[in-house]
Design a protein around this motif. Sequence first.
Motif, PDB file in Angstrom:
ATOM      1  N   ILE A 108      -8.896   2.292   0.239  1.00 41.48           N
ATOM      2  CA  ILE A 108      -9.932   1.695  -0.609  1.00 41.48           C
ATOM      3  C   ILE A 108      -9.638   1.984  -2.085  1.00 41.48           C
ATOM      4  CG2 ILE A 108     -12.406   1.550  -1.072  1.00 41.48           C
ATOM      5  CD1 ILE A 108     -11.383   0.352   1.671  1.00 41.48           C
ATOM      6  N   ARG A 109      -9.077   3.136  -2.385  1.00 40.50           N
ATOM      7  CA  ARG A 109      -8.643   3.395  -3.765  1.00 40.50           C
ATOM      8  C   ARG A 109      -7.577   2.379  -4.168  1.00 40.50           C
ATOM      9  NH1 ARG A 109      -6.039   7.471  -5.361  1.00 40.50           N
ATOM     10  NH2 ARG A 109      -5.188   8.157  -3.380  1.00 40.50           N
ATOM     11  N   TYR A 110      -6.676   2.058  -3.247  1.00 37.85           N
ATOM     12  CA  TYR A 110      -5.650   1.032  -3.489  1.00 37.85           C
ATOM     13  C   TYR A 110      -6.308  -0.328  -3.729  1.00 37.85           C
ATOM     14  CZ  TYR A 110      -2.252  -2.505  -1.856  1.00 37.85           C
ATOM     15  OH  TYR A 110      -1.472  -3.617  -1.711  1.00 37.85           O
ATOM     16  N   GLU A 111      -7.264  -0.698  -2.870  1.00 34.14           N
ATOM     17  CA  GLU A 111      -7.967  -1.976  -3.075  1.00 34.14           C
ATOM     18  C   GLU A 111      -8.660  -2.005  -4.434  1.00 34.14           C
ATOM     19  OE1 GLU A 111     -10.662  -2.720   0.213  1.00 34.14           O
ATOM     20  OE2 GLU A 111      -9.148  -4.013   1.132  1.00 34.14           O
ATOM     21  N   HIS A 112      -9.294  -0.899  -4.797  1.00 31.57           N
ATOM     22  CA  HIS A 112      -9.969  -0.864  -6.085  1.00 31.57           C
ATOM     23  C   HIS A 112      -8.969  -1.055  -7.214  1.00 31.57           C
ATOM     24  CE1 HIS A 112     -12.049   0.684  -9.634  1.00 31.57           C
ATOM     25  NE2 HIS A 112     -13.136   0.216  -9.044  1.00 31.57           N
TER      26      HIS A 112
ATOM     27  N   PHE B  51       0.839  -1.201   0.000  1.00 31.71           N
ATOM     28  CA  PHE B  51       0.000   0.000   0.000  1.00 31.71           C
ATOM     29  C   PHE B  51       0.869   1.244   0.000  1.00 31.71           C
ATOM     30  CE2 PHE B  51      -2.174   3.100   2.969  1.00 31.71           C
ATOM     31  CZ  PHE B  51      -2.978   3.673   1.998  1.00 31.71           C
ATOM     32  N   ARG B  52       1.871   1.277   0.845  1.00 33.38           N
ATOM     33  CA  ARG B  52       2.762   2.437   0.945  1.00 33.38           C
ATOM     34  C   ARG B  52       3.446   2.715  -0.408  1.00 33.38           C
ATOM     35  NH1 ARG B  52       1.157   5.675   4.256  1.00 33.38           N
ATOM     36  NH2 ARG B  52       0.824   4.918   6.344  1.00 33.38           N
TER      37      ARG B  52
ATOM     38  N   SER C  57       1.752   2.542  -8.797  1.00 36.64           N
ATOM     39  CA  SER C  57       1.954   1.310  -9.554  1.00 36.64           C
ATOM     40  C   SER C  57       1.714   0.074  -8.684  1.00 36.64           C
ATOM     41  CB  SER C  57       3.390   1.275 -10.082  1.00 36.64           C
ATOM     42  OG  SER C  57       3.651   0.026 -10.689  1.00 36.64           O
ATOM     43  N   LEU C  58       1.247  -0.976  -9.322  1.00 32.31           N
ATOM     44  CA  LEU C  58       1.069  -2.274  -8.653  1.00 32.31           C
ATOM     45  C   LEU C  58       2.109  -3.288  -9.118  1.00 32.31           C
ATOM     46  CD1 LEU C  58      -2.812  -2.521  -9.014  1.00 32.31           C
ATOM     47  CD2 LEU C  58      -1.551  -1.893  -6.952  1.00 32.31           C
ATOM     48  N   ASP C  59       3.071  -2.857  -9.908  1.00 25.73           N
ATOM     49  CA  ASP C  59       4.057  -3.762 -10.496  1.00 25.73           C
ATOM     50  C   ASP C  59       4.885  -4.519  -9.460  1.00 25.73           C
ATOM     51  OD1 ASP C  59       3.179  -2.956 -12.959  1.00 25.73           O
ATOM     52  OD2 ASP C  59       4.850  -1.580 -13.316  1.00 25.73           O
ATOM     53  N   HIS C  60       4.974  -4.019  -8.258  1.00 23.46           N
ATOM     54  CA  HIS C  60       5.792  -4.639  -7.219  1.00 23.46           C
ATOM     55  C   HIS C  60       5.069  -5.753  -6.468  1.00 23.46           C
ATOM     56  CE1 HIS C  60       3.414  -1.459  -5.372  1.00 23.46           C
ATOM     57  NE2 HIS C  60       3.500  -2.144  -4.253  1.00 23.46           N
ATOM     58  N   ILE C  61       3.808  -6.001  -6.767  1.00 24.75           N
ATOM     59  CA  ILE C  61       3.016  -6.975  -6.019  1.00 24.75           C
ATOM     60  C   ILE C  61       2.964  -8.298  -6.768  1.00 24.75           C
ATOM     61  CG2 ILE C  61       0.772  -7.490  -4.998  1.00 24.75           C
ATOM     62  CD1 ILE C  61       0.283  -4.471  -4.836  1.00 24.75           C
ATOM     63  N   ASP C  62       3.228  -9.382  -6.037  1.00 27.19           N
ATOM     64  CA  ASP C  62       3.138 -10.729  -6.605  1.00 27.19           C
ATOM     65  C   ASP C  62       1.784 -11.317  -6.220  1.00 27.19           C
ATOM     66  OD1 ASP C  62       3.400 -13.307  -7.510  1.00 27.19           O
ATOM     67  OD2 ASP C  62       5.084 -13.823  -6.201  1.00 27.19           O
ATOM     68  N   PHE C  63       0.935 -11.520  -7.194  1.00 31.73           N
ATOM     69  CA  PHE C  63      -0.410 -12.022  -6.951  1.00 31.73           C
ATOM     70  C   PHE C  63      -0.490 -13.548  -6.988  1.00 31.73           C
ATOM     71  CE2 PHE C  63      -1.136  -7.857  -9.157  1.00 31.73           C
ATOM     72  CZ  PHE C  63      -1.608  -7.168  -8.050  1.00 31.73           C
TER      73      PHE C  63
END
Length: 172
Positions: free
Chosen positions: A82-86, A37-38, A45-51
């Motif tokens: 919540i914007r991040y979750e969206h 989130f930070r 960007s969400l590129d750093h998250i491994d889903f």
Amino acid sequence: MNSKRKIPPFPELIAGAIRSAIHLEMRDAYSPDNPNFRRWLETGSLDHIDFTKWRDTIGDAIARGVEFRRARIVSEPLADYIRYEHALTQEYNVAAGERVRWLPRRQASDLALPGNDFWVFDDRLIRFHHFAGDGSILDDELCDEPSVIKLCISAFDAVWERAIDHADYGPA
């Protein structure tokens, strides 16, 4: 309620599901120190998250026939978390196989809702989430009392019926 029971790890609860898992989220802030989130706040960007782990966990359950539905009651305009979750819902939740809907809080005023976020597994077991005021997780609690399960399912169904599908909901 069964607050003294040992809480199994979340993947075990999902692995034990046979038919359904429903999740109701009602807070405007979660895990304020979440590094993903930070970083999203800093970069957008969400590129750093491994889903991968979530997609595999949910995908395995869906392959067994488990249906996943998630509803979020949100204040508008949306809080940062919540914007991040969206922003991550399509890649994280929907891509894993969850169905997700959003309900603006103003449209939930006449609904009877439990006091805490929860998961219900197979209409038989609830996992309540307890948070501090800033959204930090405190602990979880399991409950298998039929009247509480009935309340949670009824609340979820009422929210689900009114809520807007993720594909059609844009942050306010």
